[in-house]
Design a protein around this motif. Structure first.
Motif, PDB file in Angstrom:
ATOM      1  N   HIS A   1       0.829  -1.209   0.000  1.00  0.00           N
ATOM      2  CA  HIS A   1       0.000   0.000   0.000  1.00  0.00           C
ATOM      3  C   HIS A   1       0.867   1.264   0.000  1.00  0.00           C
ATOM      4  CE1 HIS A   1      -4.018  -1.765   0.498  1.00  0.00           C
ATOM      5  NE2 HIS A   1      -3.433  -2.693   1.233  1.00  0.00           N
ATOM      6  N   HIS A   2       1.797   1.341   0.945  1.00  0.00           N
ATOM      7  CA  HIS A   2       2.641   2.529   1.045  1.00  0.00           C
ATOM      8  C   HIS A   2       3.480   2.689  -0.228  1.00  0.00           C
ATOM      9  CE1 HIS A   2       5.414   5.076   3.898  1.00  0.00           C
ATOM     10  NE2 HIS A   2       4.917   5.784   2.907  1.00  0.00           N
ATOM     11  N   ARG A   3       4.019   1.589  -0.726  1.00  0.00           N
ATOM     12  CA  ARG A   3       4.830   1.651  -1.945  1.00  0.00           C
ATOM     13  C   ARG A   3       4.013   2.166  -3.127  1.00  0.00           C
ATOM     14  NH1 ARG A   3       9.560  -0.742  -2.977  1.00  0.00           N
ATOM     15  NH2 ARG A   3       9.314  -2.207  -1.221  1.00  0.00           N
ATOM     16  N   ALA A   4       2.744   1.764  -3.190  1.00  0.00           N
ATOM     17  CA  ALA A   4       1.894   2.228  -4.289  1.00  0.00           C
ATOM     18  C   ALA A   4       1.701   3.738  -4.234  1.00  0.00           C
ATOM     19  CB  ALA A   4       0.542   1.525  -4.242  1.00  0.00           C
ATOM     20  N   TYR A   5       1.570   4.306  -3.026  1.00  0.00           N
ATOM     21  CA  TYR A   5       1.448   5.763  -2.910  1.00  0.00           C
ATOM     22  C   TYR A   5       2.723   6.455  -3.374  1.00  0.00           C
ATOM     23  CZ  TYR A   5      -2.608   4.681   0.037  1.00  0.00           C
ATOM     24  OH  TYR A   5      -3.810   4.215   0.527  1.00  0.00           O
ATOM     25  N   VAL A   6       3.881   5.861  -3.070  1.00  0.00           N
ATOM     26  CA  VAL A   6       5.152   6.418  -3.538  1.00  0.00           C
ATOM     27  C   VAL A   6       5.189   6.439  -5.062  1.00  0.00           C
ATOM     28  CG1 VAL A   6       7.653   6.104  -3.592  1.00  0.00           C
ATOM     29  CG2 VAL A   6       6.394   5.643  -1.474  1.00  0.00           C
ATOM     30  N   ASN A   7       4.855   5.310  -5.663  1.00  0.00           N
ATOM     31  CA  ASN A   7       4.938   5.202  -7.118  1.00  0.00           C
ATOM     32  C   ASN A   7       3.974   6.159  -7.807  1.00  0.00           C
ATOM     33  OD1 ASN A   7       6.859   3.192  -6.799  1.00  0.00           O
ATOM     34  ND2 ASN A   7       5.406   1.518  -7.044  1.00  0.00           N
TER      35      ASN A   7
ATOM     36  N   PHE B   1      -2.956  14.880  -4.533  1.00  0.00           N
ATOM     37  CA  PHE B   1      -3.076  15.089  -3.086  1.00  0.00           C
ATOM     38  C   PHE B   1      -3.275  13.771  -2.356  1.00  0.00           C
ATOM     39  CE2 PHE B   1      -5.720  15.588   0.716  1.00  0.00           C
ATOM     40  CZ  PHE B   1      -4.864  16.368   1.483  1.00  0.00           C
ATOM     41  N   ASN B   2      -4.205  12.943  -2.829  1.00  0.00           N
ATOM     42  CA  ASN B   2      -4.497  11.695  -2.132  1.00  0.00           C
ATOM     43  C   ASN B   2      -3.268  10.808  -2.015  1.00  0.00           C
ATOM     44  OD1 ASN B   2      -7.203  12.314  -1.693  1.00  0.00           O
ATOM     45  ND2 ASN B   2      -7.887  11.327  -3.582  1.00  0.00           N
ATOM     46  N   ASN B   3      -2.495  10.720  -3.074  1.00  0.00           N
ATOM     47  CA  ASN B   3      -1.326   9.843  -3.041  1.00  0.00           C
ATOM     48  C   ASN B   3      -0.159  10.444  -2.262  1.00  0.00           C
ATOM     49  OD1 ASN B   3      -1.634   7.253  -4.863  1.00  0.00           O
ATOM     50  ND2 ASN B   3      -2.800   8.881  -5.844  1.00  0.00           N
ATOM     51  N   SER B   4       0.120  11.719  -2.468  1.00  0.00           N
ATOM     52  CA  SER B   4       1.242  12.335  -1.746  1.00  0.00           C
ATOM     53  C   SER B   4       0.940  12.471  -0.265  1.00  0.00           C
ATOM     54  CB  SER B   4       1.587  13.693  -2.357  1.00  0.00           C
ATOM     55  OG  SER B   4       0.493  14.590  -2.296  1.00  0.00           O
ATOM     56  N   ALA B   5      -0.303  12.788   0.088  1.00  0.00           N
ATOM     57  CA  ALA B   5      -0.668  12.883   1.503  1.00  0.00           C
ATOM     58  C   ALA B   5      -0.587  11.520   2.175  1.00  0.00           C
ATOM     59  CB  ALA B   5      -2.071  13.466   1.647  1.00  0.00           C
ATOM     60  N   GLN B   6      -1.013  10.475   1.465  1.00  0.00           N
ATOM     61  CA  GLN B   6      -0.898   9.132   2.034  1.00  0.00           C
ATOM     62  C   GLN B   6       0.560   8.695   2.152  1.00  0.00           C
ATOM     63  OE1 GLN B   6      -3.405   8.382   3.783  1.00  0.00           O
ATOM     64  NE2 GLN B   6      -4.187   6.522   2.809  1.00  0.00           N
ATOM     65  N   LEU B   7       1.392   9.111   1.221  1.00  0.00           N
ATOM     66  CA  LEU B   7       2.826   8.850   1.343  1.00  0.00           C
ATOM     67  C   LEU B   7       3.359   9.493   2.612  1.00  0.00           C
ATOM     68  CD1 LEU B   7       5.731   8.210   0.631  1.00  0.00           C
ATOM     69  CD2 LEU B   7       5.614   9.885  -1.221  1.00  0.00           C
ATOM     70  N   TRP B   8       3.003  10.762   2.852  1.00  0.00           N
ATOM     71  CA  TRP B   8       3.484  11.435   4.056  1.00  0.00           C
ATOM     72  C   TRP B   8       2.846  10.846   5.321  1.00  0.00           C
ATOM     73  CZ3 TRP B   8       1.739  13.802   8.354  1.00  0.00           C
ATOM     74  CH2 TRP B   8       2.688  14.485   9.124  1.00  0.00           C
ATOM     75  N   ASN B   9       1.534  10.650   5.308  1.00  0.00           N
ATOM     76  CA  ASN B   9       0.848  10.120   6.491  1.00  0.00           C
ATOM     77  C   ASN B   9       1.458   8.801   6.958  1.00  0.00           C
ATOM     78  OD1 ASN B   9      -1.008  12.224   6.615  1.00  0.00           O
ATOM     79  ND2 ASN B   9      -2.676  11.067   5.673  1.00  0.00           N
ATOM     80  N   HIS B  10       1.695   7.890   6.009  1.00  0.00           N
ATOM     81  CA  HIS B  10       2.257   6.602   6.388  1.00  0.00           C
ATOM     82  C   HIS B  10       3.702   6.733   6.881  1.00  0.00           C
ATOM     83  CE1 HIS B  10      -1.226   4.913   4.251  1.00  0.00           C
ATOM     84  NE2 HIS B  10      -0.997   3.820   4.948  1.00  0.00           N
ATOM     85  N   SER B  11       4.481   7.591   6.237  1.00  0.00           N
ATOM     86  CA  SER B  11       5.865   7.798   6.677  1.00  0.00           C
ATOM     87  C   SER B  11       5.911   8.318   8.112  1.00  0.00           C
ATOM     88  CB  SER B  11       6.573   8.780   5.739  1.00  0.00           C
ATOM     89  OG  SER B  11       6.583   8.298   4.409  1.00  0.00           O
ATOM     90  N   PHE B  12       4.934   9.137   8.467  1.00  0.00           N
ATOM     91  CA  PHE B  12       4.824   9.642   9.841  1.00  0.00           C
ATOM     92  C   PHE B  12       4.324   8.545  10.774  1.00  0.00           C
ATOM     93  CE2 PHE B  12       2.707  12.007  13.274  1.00  0.00           C
ATOM     94  CZ  PHE B  12       3.661  12.969  13.580  1.00  0.00           C
TER      95      PHE B  12
ATOM     96  N   LEU C   1      -9.338  12.630  10.686  1.00  0.00           N
ATOM     97  CA  LEU C   1      -9.446  13.158   9.326  1.00  0.00           C
ATOM     98  C   LEU C   1      -9.780  12.021   8.384  1.00  0.00           C
ATOM     99  CD1 LEU C   1      -6.295  15.489   9.336  1.00  0.00           C
ATOM    100  CD2 LEU C   1      -8.692  16.197   9.553  1.00  0.00           C
ATOM    101  N   HIS C   2     -10.581  12.298   7.368  1.00  0.00           N
ATOM    102  CA  HIS C   2     -11.058  11.259   6.471  1.00  0.00           C
ATOM    103  C   HIS C   2     -10.079  10.992   5.334  1.00  0.00           C
ATOM    104  CE1 HIS C   2     -15.061  10.313   8.014  1.00  0.00           C
ATOM    105  NE2 HIS C   2     -15.125  11.577   8.392  1.00  0.00           N
ATOM    106  N   ASP C   3     -10.074   9.734   4.924  1.00  0.00           N
ATOM    107  CA  ASP C   3      -9.328   9.288   3.749  1.00  0.00           C
ATOM    108  C   ASP C   3      -7.862   9.703   3.839  1.00  0.00           C
ATOM    109  OD1 ASP C   3     -11.707   8.143   2.733  1.00  0.00           O
ATOM    110  OD2 ASP C   3     -12.311  10.074   1.920  1.00  0.00           O
ATOM    111  N   ALA C   4      -7.364  10.487   2.885  1.00  0.00           N
ATOM    112  CA  ALA C   4      -5.949  10.876   2.874  1.00  0.00           C
ATOM    113  C   ALA C   4      -5.691  12.217   3.549  1.00  0.00           C
ATOM    114  CB  ALA C   4      -5.441  10.937   1.432  1.00  0.00           C
ATOM    115  N   ASP C   5      -6.721  12.844   4.081  1.00  0.00           N
ATOM    116  CA  ASP C   5      -6.547  14.179   4.653  1.00  0.00           C
ATOM    117  C   ASP C   5      -5.465  14.159   5.734  1.00  0.00           C
ATOM    118  OD1 ASP C   5      -6.956  16.861   4.952  1.00  0.00           O
ATOM    119  OD2 ASP C   5      -8.931  16.698   5.891  1.00  0.00           O
ATOM    120  N   THR C   6      -4.802  15.303   5.927  1.00  0.00           N
ATOM    121  CA  THR C   6      -3.602  15.360   6.745  1.00  0.00           C
ATOM    122  C   THR C   6      -3.487  16.710   7.446  1.00  0.00           C
ATOM    123  OG1 THR C   6      -1.163  15.260   6.620  1.00  0.00           O
ATOM    124  CG2 THR C   6      -2.312  16.092   4.686  1.00  0.00           C
ATOM    125  N   PRO C   7      -2.899  16.745   8.642  1.00  0.00           N
ATOM    126  CA  PRO C   7      -2.687  18.027   9.315  1.00  0.00           C
ATOM    127  C   PRO C   7      -1.839  19.014   8.534  1.00  0.00           C
ATOM    128  CG  PRO C   7      -2.398  16.216  10.863  1.00  0.00           C
ATOM    129  CD  PRO C   7      -2.508  15.606   9.492  1.00  0.00           C
TER     130      PRO C   7
END
Length: 218
Positions: free
Chosen positions: A31-37, A70-81, A142-148
């Motif tokens: 999952h995380h790798r897919a957001y990176v790609n 946004f959805n993919n880059s935010a999920q990349l950051w959210n998971h990295s955190f 926060l819903h879905d990929a939303d991020t602080p």
């Protein structure tokens, strides 16, 4: 260099039995790798974002209404955190963090109860967050990929992923059991305390890829 899948800060089996190695194989490894790609794919088609950091990409995508980016880059950051929010070694809040928790919630037990309720009762996919607003701790989701990163007054301290893929292998549909297990055993309180400096966003950031300059000949 294009954005990368960050290494986990522990072995894949280190969080067991609370989060299994199999879950991390899928959650982090797929999952995380897919957001990176996908993030790299979308950024590659936007010359104005060449060289932008991950945090800059997330904020630019939000401001520009670029939902897929946004959805993919935010999920990349959210998971990295998120991975940094967990630790195989049990800890307890101390120092300034413990004082802030006491002021806001009455104690760690009360904080975990409220954070757990937020995570369990969050409808559908998303994230439960402990954030700092000025000198006040707050709990939200926060819903879905939303991020602080894109909300004023949300300095990220801790997050818990409540997307179903975060727990289905180990807990099936029992989100409450997953939430209790994680919050009671593997919170990285040292990381949470570190983020009181306001630099939590940077701890999951990455430098962006800068376009290569053409070689010159003499």
């Amino acid at each position: 260099m294009a954005f990368q899948l960050p290494e986990l800060p522990y072995a894949k089996d280190a969080l067991a039995p609370h989060i299994s190695a199999e879950t991390l194989e899928f959650h982090w490894g797929k999952h995380h790798r897919a957001y990176v790609n996908k993030t790299n794919e979308f950024v590659g088609a936007k010359p104005d974002l060449q060289g932008a950091s991950l945090v800059e990409v997330v904020r630019a995508a939000k401001q520009g209404g670029e939902n897929k980016l946004f959805n993919n880059s935010a999920q990349l950051w959210n998971h990295s955190f998120f991975w940094q929010c967990l630790s195989p070694e049990g800890q307890q809040p101390s120092g300034r963090l413990a004082n802030l928790i006491s002021d806001a919630f009455g104690g760690t037990e009360q904080l975990l109860q409220k954070l757990g309720d937020e995570a369990v009762n969050h409808f559908s996919n998303g994230w439960a967050w402990l954030v700092l607003d000025r000198d006040q701790l707050e709990i939200t989701s926060l819903h879905d990929a939303d991020t602080p990163l894109v909300h004023d007054g949300m300095v990220p301290l801790f997050t818990l992923d409540v997307w179903e893929h975060a727990y289905y292998i180990d807990y099936r549909n029992e989100r409450p059991r997953f939430v209790t297990s994680v919050l009671s055993n593997i919170v990285n309180w040292d990381f949470v305390a570190q983020n009181l400096d306001g630099n939590g966003a940077d701890r999951a950031d990455q430098e962006g890829e800068t376009a290569r300059q053409p070689e010159t000949t003499t």
